[in-house]
Motif scaffolding. Structure first.
Motif, PDB file in Angstrom:
ATOM      1  N   PRO A 139      28.311  23.367  33.955  1.00 18.30           N
ATOM      2  CA  PRO A 139      28.965  22.274  34.675  1.00 18.30           C
ATOM      3  C   PRO A 139      30.462  22.531  34.811  1.00 18.30           C
ATOM      4  O   PRO A 139      31.113  23.012  33.900  1.00 18.30           O
ATOM      5  CB  PRO A 139      28.697  21.047  33.780  1.00 18.30           C
ATOM      6  N   GLY A 140      31.006  22.215  35.991  1.00 14.52           N
ATOM      7  CA  GLY A 140      32.426  22.409  36.220  1.00 14.52           C
ATOM      8  C   GLY A 140      32.738  23.682  36.961  1.00 14.52           C
ATOM      9  O   GLY A 140      33.868  23.914  37.375  1.00 14.52           O
ATOM     10  N   TYR A 141      31.734  24.558  37.122  1.00 16.16           N
ATOM     11  CA  TYR A 141      31.924  25.771  37.889  1.00 16.16           C
ATOM     12  C   TYR A 141      30.944  25.792  39.063  1.00 16.16           C
ATOM     13  O   TYR A 141      29.833  25.282  38.966  1.00 16.16           O
ATOM     14  CB  TYR A 141      31.675  27.023  37.029  1.00 16.16           C
ATOM     15  N   HIS A 142      31.357  26.427  40.160  1.00 14.52           N
ATOM     16  CA  HIS A 142      30.440  26.615  41.270  1.00 14.52           C
ATOM     17  C   HIS A 142      29.337  27.592  40.860  1.00 14.52           C
ATOM     18  O   HIS A 142      29.502  28.417  39.955  1.00 14.52           O
ATOM     19  CB  HIS A 142      31.183  27.172  42.490  1.00 14.52           C
ATOM     20  N   GLN A 143      28.212  27.521  41.537  1.00 18.41           N
ATOM     21  CA  GLN A 143      27.110  28.439  41.271  1.00 18.41           C
ATOM     22  C   GLN A 143      27.563  29.879  41.477  1.00 18.41           C
ATOM     23  O   GLN A 143      28.100  30.234  42.516  1.00 18.41           O
ATOM     24  CB  GLN A 143      25.938  28.133  42.205  1.00 18.41           C
ATOM     25  N   ARG A 144      27.421  30.710  40.431  1.00 16.49           N
ATOM     26  CA  ARG A 144      27.793  32.116  40.555  1.00 16.49           C
ATOM     27  C   ARG A 144      26.617  32.893  41.137  1.00 16.49           C
ATOM     28  O   ARG A 144      25.619  33.111  40.470  1.00 16.49           O
ATOM     29  CB  ARG A 144      28.131  32.680  39.171  1.00 16.49           C
ATOM     30  N   THR A 145      26.710  33.303  42.365  1.00 16.76           N
ATOM     31  CA  THR A 145      25.660  34.107  42.971  1.00 16.76           C
ATOM     32  C   THR A 145      25.878  35.565  42.600  1.00 16.76           C
ATOM     33  O   THR A 145      26.955  35.957  42.131  1.00 16.76           O
ATOM     34  CB  THR A 145      25.691  33.957  44.495  1.00 16.76           C
ATOM     35  N   VAL A 146      24.846  36.374  42.825  1.00 16.59           N
ATOM     36  CA  VAL A 146      25.002  37.803  42.585  1.00 16.59           C
ATOM     37  C   VAL A 146      26.119  38.354  43.451  1.00 16.59           C
ATOM     38  O   VAL A 146      26.935  39.180  43.005  1.00 16.59           O
ATOM     39  CB  VAL A 146      23.673  38.534  42.862  1.00 16.59           C
ATOM     40  N   GLU A 147      26.201  37.860  44.689  1.00 16.15           N
ATOM     41  CA  GLU A 147      27.272  38.309  45.588  1.00 16.15           C
ATOM     42  C   GLU A 147      28.644  38.023  44.995  1.00 16.15           C
ATOM     43  O   GLU A 147      29.549  38.861  45.023  1.00 16.15           O
ATOM     44  CB  GLU A 147      27.144  37.611  46.942  1.00 16.15           C
ATOM     45  N   HIS A 148      28.786  36.824  44.421  1.00 11.30           N
ATOM     46  CA  HIS A 148      30.075  36.461  43.843  1.00 11.30           C
ATOM     47  C   HIS A 148      30.410  37.333  42.651  1.00 11.30           C
ATOM     48  O   HIS A 148      31.546  37.798  42.490  1.00 11.30           O
ATOM     49  CB  HIS A 148      30.043  34.988  43.429  1.00 11.30           C
ATOM     50  N   ARG A 149      29.418  37.583  41.798  1.00  7.90           N
ATOM     51  CA  ARG A 149      29.675  38.420  40.632  1.00  7.90           C
ATOM     52  C   ARG A 149      30.001  39.855  41.040  1.00  7.90           C
ATOM     53  O   ARG A 149      30.833  40.521  40.412  1.00  7.90           O
ATOM     54  CB  ARG A 149      28.477  38.366  39.683  1.00  7.90           C
ATOM     55  N   GLU A 150      29.357  40.331  42.084  1.00  6.22           N
ATOM     56  CA  GLU A 150      29.684  41.668  42.596  1.00  6.22           C
ATOM     57  C   GLU A 150      31.130  41.722  43.074  1.00  6.22           C
ATOM     58  O   GLU A 150      31.853  42.695  42.826  1.00  6.22           O
ATOM     59  CB  GLU A 150      28.751  42.036  43.744  1.00  6.22           C
ATOM     60  N   MET A 151      31.562  40.659  43.749  1.00  9.84           N
ATOM     61  CA  MET A 151      32.933  40.611  44.253  1.00  9.84           C
ATOM     62  C   MET A 151      33.933  40.565  43.107  1.00  9.84           C
ATOM     63  O   MET A 151      34.983  41.220  43.150  1.00  9.84           O
ATOM     64  CB  MET A 151      33.112  39.414  45.183  1.00  9.84           C
ATOM     65  N   LEU A 152      33.626  39.786  42.061  1.00 13.22           N
ATOM     66  CA  LEU A 152      34.491  39.745  40.889  1.00 13.22           C
ATOM     67  C   LEU A 152      34.585  41.119  40.229  1.00 13.22           C
ATOM     68  O   LEU A 152      35.676  41.580  39.891  1.00 13.22           O
ATOM     69  CB  LEU A 152      33.964  38.730  39.880  1.00 13.22           C
ATOM     70  N   ARG A 153      33.435  41.742  40.024  1.00 11.90           N
ATOM     71  CA  ARG A 153      33.417  43.071  39.405  1.00 11.90           C
ATOM     72  C   ARG A 153      34.237  44.054  40.227  1.00 11.90           C
ATOM     73  O   ARG A 153      35.086  44.782  39.678  1.00 11.90           O
ATOM     74  CB  ARG A 153      31.976  43.573  39.293  1.00 11.90           C
ATOM     75  N   ASP A 154      34.023  44.080  41.548  1.00 12.94           N
ATOM     76  CA  ASP A 154      34.742  45.025  42.393  1.00 12.94           C
ATOM     77  C   ASP A 154      36.237  44.739  42.401  1.00 12.94           C
ATOM     78  O   ASP A 154      37.058  45.666  42.431  1.00 12.94           O
ATOM     79  CB  ASP A 154      34.185  44.985  43.821  1.00 12.94           C
ATOM     80  N   TYR A 155      36.588  43.451  42.362  1.00  8.52           N
ATOM     81  CA  TYR A 155      38.012  43.091  42.341  1.00  8.52           C
ATOM     82  C   TYR A 155      38.669  43.635  41.081  1.00  8.52           C
ATOM     83  O   TYR A 155      39.750  44.235  41.134  1.00  8.52           O
ATOM     84  CB  TYR A 155      38.177  41.573  42.391  1.00  8.52           C
ATOM     85  N   VAL A 156      38.031  43.428  39.933  1.00  8.20           N
ATOM     86  CA  VAL A 156      38.603  43.888  38.660  1.00  8.20           C
ATOM     87  C   VAL A 156      38.738  45.408  38.657  1.00  8.20           C
ATOM     88  O   VAL A 156      39.795  45.960  38.317  1.00  8.20           O
ATOM     89  CB  VAL A 156      37.748  43.402  37.478  1.00  8.20           C
ATOM     90  N   TRP A 157      37.677  46.097  39.060  1.00 12.27           N
ATOM     91  CA  TRP A 157      37.709  47.560  39.025  1.00 12.27           C
ATOM     92  C   TRP A 157      38.696  48.134  40.024  1.00 12.27           C
ATOM     93  O   TRP A 157      39.454  49.055  39.703  1.00 12.27           O
ATOM     94  CB  TRP A 157      36.308  48.124  39.262  1.00 12.27           C
ATOM     95  N   ASN A 158      38.706  47.606  41.236  1.00 13.46           N
ATOM     96  CA  ASN A 158      39.584  48.165  42.264  1.00 13.46           C
ATOM     97  C   ASN A 158      41.050  47.805  42.045  1.00 13.46           C
ATOM     98  O   ASN A 158      41.942  48.566  42.405  1.00 13.46           O
ATOM     99  CB  ASN A 158      39.142  47.688  43.656  1.00 13.46           C
ATOM    100  N   THR A 159      41.306  46.658  41.434  1.00 19.23           N
ATOM    101  CA  THR A 159      42.685  46.212  41.230  1.00 19.23           C
ATOM    102  C   THR A 159      43.303  46.798  39.971  1.00 19.23           C
ATOM    103  O   THR A 159      44.486  47.167  39.967  1.00 19.23           O
ATOM    104  CB  THR A 159      42.746  44.669  41.156  1.00 19.23           C
ATOM    105  N   TYR A 160      42.515  46.901  38.884  1.00 21.39           N
ATOM    106  CA  TYR A 160      43.100  47.243  37.591  1.00 21.39           C
ATOM    107  C   TYR A 160      42.542  48.496  36.926  1.00 21.39           C
ATOM    108  O   TYR A 160      43.187  49.042  36.022  1.00 21.39           O
ATOM    109  CB  TYR A 160      42.903  46.069  36.619  1.00 21.39           C
ATOM    110  N   LEU A 161      41.350  48.956  37.340  1.00 17.86           N
ATOM    111  CA  LEU A 161      40.673  49.995  36.562  1.00 17.86           C
ATOM    112  C   LEU A 161      40.461  51.295  37.327  1.00 17.86           C
ATOM    113  O   LEU A 161      39.650  52.127  36.923  1.00 17.86           O
ATOM    114  CB  LEU A 161      39.327  49.460  36.043  1.00 17.86           C
TER     115      LEU A 161
END
Length: 309
Positions: free
Chosen positions: A276-298
């Motif tokens: 509760p309090g967060y939007h539904q995390r879809t696989v697409e969203h988690r993929e975008m988060l993962r790619d953002y972290v890796w491409n921005t910082y790693l």
């Protein structure tokens, strides 16, 4: 629905709160006794490796996050040895996380398998288990706990923050969980259990407990107010991290992410798709988060070892 106000008042009564605390203590003691030998063995291995500054993260069902954290620790090591303690409820997640730790040469320990519906209590009891069964036996100079989705992304030295201090971390005040209404006389606070660090000599005489105390408006780690924080001079003994919020929208979901002391990027709620309090995390969203972290910082996706969500 007519009985809800009565039920709410009863659940907030001191008698009910005390009864729940006793129940939780009993359940925790059973949990703590399971796997105790493995914790002591890991402490001995760390001791033999001359580890005196240790940071423990509690993994929970998201291998890609541990993949990113362990890689971030390689790129921007913040002065402490990372240890992964796995509280995952999915066997396949435990297998993937153990494999990542082997690849990255990160000490790993799987907690006894259990199901705890209250997420903050699950996290808090896992940290308390690690403190009692690993840290107390290792007796390091410095130790601490970091959320598995809180990545070091810039040069930083945690030990320097603890010079002359008993504790360092992100301060959490009553009312920040939007449930408790702060009172004018409130003094209590805690360090958020996802970013808290200690000088072992300062806590050796205290039985730390990282469970929440929602009746005080304190989330995970709130039980340490009475046990430890209330005994400190907050101005002299505690170094408080600066936090800057960094909300982002991806795939229609808003994440209230943040930077801690300008060096740690914390992703909000990646383990809890239905929380509760967060939007539904879809696989697409988690993929975008993962790619953002890796491409921005790693340094890009070439260094990834896991694709599991």
């Amino acid at each position: 629905m007519a009985f809800k106000p009565i039920v709410d008042r009863l659940s907030r009564s001191q008698a009910v709160i005390q009864a729940k605390m006793l129940r939780n203590q009993f359940v925790y003691k059973i949990f703590e006794s399971r796997g105790r030998a493995s914790g002591h063995l890991l402490a001995k291995q760390l001791q033999d490796a001359s580890v005196s500054r240790v940071c423990i993260t509690i993994a929970f069902n998201t291998p890609w996050v541990i993949d990113a954290l362990t890689k971030a620790w390689e790129i921007q090591p913040p002065g402490m040895t990372l240890v992964v303690v796995d509280n995952s409820t999915k066997p396949e997640a435990r297998e993937a996380i153990a494999r990542i730790c082997r690849i990255r040469d990160v000490p790993y320990l799987a907690l006894p398998m259990r199901i705890e519906k209250h997420l903050s209590r699950s996290h808090g009891s896992a940290i308390t288990w690690a403190f009692n069964n690993i840290v107390r036996h290792l007796k390091p100079e410095l130790f601490g706990f970091i959320d598995h989705d809180c990545f070091p992304v810039a040069p930083f030295d945690i030990p320097s923050k603890l010079e002359g201090k008993a504790a360092y971390g992100k301060k959490f005040l009553p009312g920040e969980n939007h449930i408790y209404k702060p009172k004018p006389g409130d003094r209590h606070w805690n360090l958020w259990a996802g970013f808290c660090f200690y000088r072992f000599s300062a806590v050796a005489g205290h039985q730390l407990n990282f469970e929440p105390r929602l009746n005080l408006g304190l989330d995970t780690g709130g039980a340490n107010w009475a046990l430890f924080y209330s005994k400190l001079d907050a101005d002299k003994d505690v170094a408080v991290a600066l936090v800057r919020e960094s909300p982002m929208t991806m795939a229609g979901a808003v994440g209230h992410h943040e930077f801690i002391d300008g060096a740690f990027f914390h992703l909000a709620g990646v383990s809890y798709p239905e929380r509760p309090g967060y939007h539904q995390r879809t696989v697409e969203h988690r993929e975008m988060l993962r790619d953002y972290v890796w491409n921005t910082y790693l340094g890009g996706s070439a260094g990834q070892t896991a694709s599991d969500f």
